[in-house]
Design an enzyme around this catalytic site. Sequence first.
Site, PDB file in Angstrom:
ATOM      1  N   SER A  92       7.452  32.726  52.434  1.00  0.00           N
ATOM      2  CA  SER A  92       8.051  31.448  52.850  1.00  0.00           C
ATOM      3  C   SER A  92       9.464  31.548  53.404  1.00  0.00           C
ATOM      4  O   SER A  92       9.999  30.561  53.913  1.00  0.00           O
ATOM      5  CB  SER A  92       8.049  30.456  51.681  1.00  0.00           C
TER       6      SER A  92
ATOM      7  N   LYS B 259      17.306  24.680  50.893  1.00  0.00           N
ATOM      8  CA  LYS B 259      15.914  24.219  50.800  1.00  0.00           C
ATOM      9  C   LYS B 259      15.797  23.227  49.649  1.00  0.00           C
ATOM     10  O   LYS B 259      16.390  23.425  48.593  1.00  0.00           O
ATOM     11  CB  LYS B 259      14.997  25.435  50.571  1.00  0.00           C
TER      12      LYS B 259
ATOM     13  N   SER C 126       6.995  28.069  53.875  1.00  0.00           N
ATOM     14  CA  SER C 126       7.330  26.715  53.487  1.00  0.00           C
ATOM     15  C   SER C 126       8.800  26.367  53.655  1.00  0.00           C
ATOM     16  O   SER C 126       9.155  25.188  53.637  1.00  0.00           O
ATOM     17  CB  SER C 126       6.941  26.505  52.025  1.00  0.00           C
TER      18      SER C 126
END
Lengths: 487, 499
Positions: free
Chosen positions: A178, A79, A154
Amino acid sequence: MSLCDLSAGTLWRKLQSGEVTAVAATTDYLNAITQFDGQVAAFLHVDRDTALAQATNLDAKRSRGEPVGLMAGLPVAIKDVLCIKGEPTTCGSKMLQNFRPPYDAHVIEKLRAADAVLLGHTNMDEFAMGSSSENSAYQVTHNPWDLSRTPGGSSSGSAAAVAARMAPVSLGSDTGGSIRQPAGLCGIVGMKPTYGRVSRYGLIAYASSLDQVGPFSTDVTAAAALLEAIAGHDPRDSTSVNQPVPSYTSTLDQPLQGLKIGVAKEFFAEGLDAEIEQAVRTAIDVYRGLGADVREVSLPHSKYSIATYYLIAPSEASSNLSRYDGVHYGHRTESATSLNEMYAASRGEAFGPEVKRRIMLGTYALSSGYYDQYYVKALRVRRLIREDFDKAFADVDIIAGPVTPTAAFKIGEKSDNPLGMYLADVYTISANLAGIPGISVPCGFTPAGLPIGLQLLAAPFQEERLLRAARMYERETDWVTRKPALA
Amino acid sequence: MHYQPIIGLEVHVQLQTQTKIFCGCSTAFNPDQPNVQTCPVCLGLPGALPVLNGTALRLAIKTAMALNCQIAKFTKWDRKQYFYPDLPKGYQISQYDLPFSFDGQVELITNAETGESRPIRIIRAHLEEDAGKNVHDETGRGRDSMVDLNRAGTPLVEIVSHPDLRSAAEARQMLEELHALLTYLEVSDCNMQEGSLRCDANVNLHITKDDGTVVATPIVEIKNLNSFRFTEQAVEYEIARQWKAFQETGKTIKDAPKSTRGFDPDRGVTTIMREKEEAADYRYFPDPDLVPVTVTDEQLAAIRSEMCEAPAVMRKRFQSEYQLSAYDASVIIDQGRLLAEYFEATAKLCGDGKQAANWVTQDVLRVMKERKETIANFPLRPEVLGSLIARVTQKQLTIKSAREVFADLLTAEEDQTPAPSMAQIDEIVAAKGLAIVQDDGAMETAIAAVIDKNPKAVADFQAGKQAAVGALIGQVMKQLKGADAQAVREKILTKLSGG
């Protein structure tokens, strides 16, 4: 056959035994990225040469007879919230468009030491604020099961990349869900460890008291391996807990005897889609069938989770994001004639609307005159939420429930409705507030073919139990073998 | 109508740790190479996290103990939030509602002659990180401002006093007292040129009107005073300015909020920085990146055992133990702990505190000043000086001779290592024949011999020729160079008179 067709755990074991080379695995995954990412838009940055060089080095190391690390050449997508030395690390924000960290996050160092191959950085909601990737400054990521729908967020790119078999595993971060929410919406395994289990050093902060790095994987086995590789004490993070890391992968396949599963009635209340409830209840029946004792527990304060979270997280975020002021690095406006103008314009130009909204929420909640009634009160409720879990875990080993109230929603469906978007995390947020570990495991599909996730929660530092419980369920079902038509 | 100045100080002290408070970067003063003592943590890079330097907390607690503060068993870190280019994170890690120490006091000497003192109360002392430094273009060509973050993250203790000070001189003295205290403890080098010790002064006046009513003038905070002299000058100026302003406008604390002024040392005036103290909202909240600290009794005891004697205590002890005047004791104490220890060692060795004080405050300080040396580098160690002074007190050497030896030792030192030794005192005394002869036996022998060898002179004397004794004395003195001529004379006279 591409190596991408293997489940992550199988590939990992083949890499460990040397049956498959790191170069072969990396090459296949890089090819998959080339093939599918045009449609999915999971990656922000893929460094093919570096990835292949890492794989080549590892294979050479193995051929010299040297021991290889735990990851054994397994490719990992990262990420964009985690700093990788010298690589663009944007956190999904225009603010950090040209930022290249001079250092590796602790988990990146750990992955390098464990001989993982880093594929690149994945898309995310800006500064990890959002549940759909629509807050990314760069691109919207699509759910590989239905490209018109969101993969959640996210950690959108990390989830979608694994779901589309463009990476066997990936790292995300979970502040309010997330990791677990996109894992649920993408039909893969995603785990948020106990707060303090994994170092946050080099994880770009959203809400420091809630953020935690964790793994995504197509199956529980590789998720366990990835967690084992990144967990552990780091003296550079004062909130990192100094406790030994069990070998999750060696105990994973041992079923738990006399497992007590709690079902929180608050997680099956109004707002939960019937098809989700159905799938989750069926999953709990599987545990019953395995001899688990299923009983009801109560988490009476969980109804305050979202309100509590949206005071604490934005308060911390408003402070954490102060450093993006255009002075030392990051975006600086071209048009400013005074210092204050430079601050206002740099931040105004480079932050997206959701980030601004949360900065304003947090600034307000911390303002003198409001601090006690908002921030301090939220901390009190947070303690009550944690106490609910303490009580529940005195009685049960695992709490089982849904990950999300609905399956993946359409891209654009909630983009004008921030509150509706916040509710996507209604079942995941309380684990962050309580600091406990949670995992999302695939447990079925809606009639429309969208994945459904089962959430399992455990007491602090019970990751081993959580992984074994997840693995027990995984062995009884074949959900992890399903993959989207696209892949 | 008359007025009483009311003054409180906020003093910032950089602790002398090797590394910064939340990262491993060096704290060395290094203005010529900006931004080299930095890392992701003190640069405030995304993802970097602070970790408390335990030494900083230990030195801070030591500081607070010296200020007689209560030490909190539980303390935490808060973020003080504001935007400024020298503050890379957009917040300063500081302490808000639970500082590590509070409620202390410092004895301030109010009369140097008598040593009379008064307690100045300390509200709190808290630990925080220093900011960096903005460097502005001073050429007037409007070039870019620069930021140097070498200093960012240096541990800083902020000491806040009650407004217990009553004059500019007292404000200066308070700062000097803190300087002495903190350097004695070795918690800070207190180098004011390098900004290790700096202060803000809050000043206003309580005015007693002719009808007996008392009003207060608006409070002014004078920022960033970085020398004792400037502190005194700035407060002095501010008192006069407020008195004049009150006489002209009659404005009181109710008419104007607190304002902030800066001191311009070139012009000797304070100038306005912020007219209205904007109700700055720093949005303090506990730093979630750091864990609160619990201090145990064992830790406190360990720190307490490292404490040295405070200068104020030492000053009083020197007065009682070595019979020094308040003035002499202050002169010695104010020179710093090493000099005070030097004095004490010397005094112990020579057994005469008063003499030791005279030598240290006059001769030693003079030579140090001439040579621009610190006491640490002073070539005469206390045992040598003590031994020299002892010879004076034991009447083996006259003060005049001792000064000669002192000077010779220092001259000789210039081309030799190691430092001058006691043996050299003997060498010089012997070579120059400076010893006072007190050995009666030696003197008797010498006199008897001279009398034997000089029957004529003896006869002359006994015949009533008084001057003849001079020749005898001269001969004895030739043999015994350090002898006291008067004593020799008396002995010869006694002997010749049939004694």
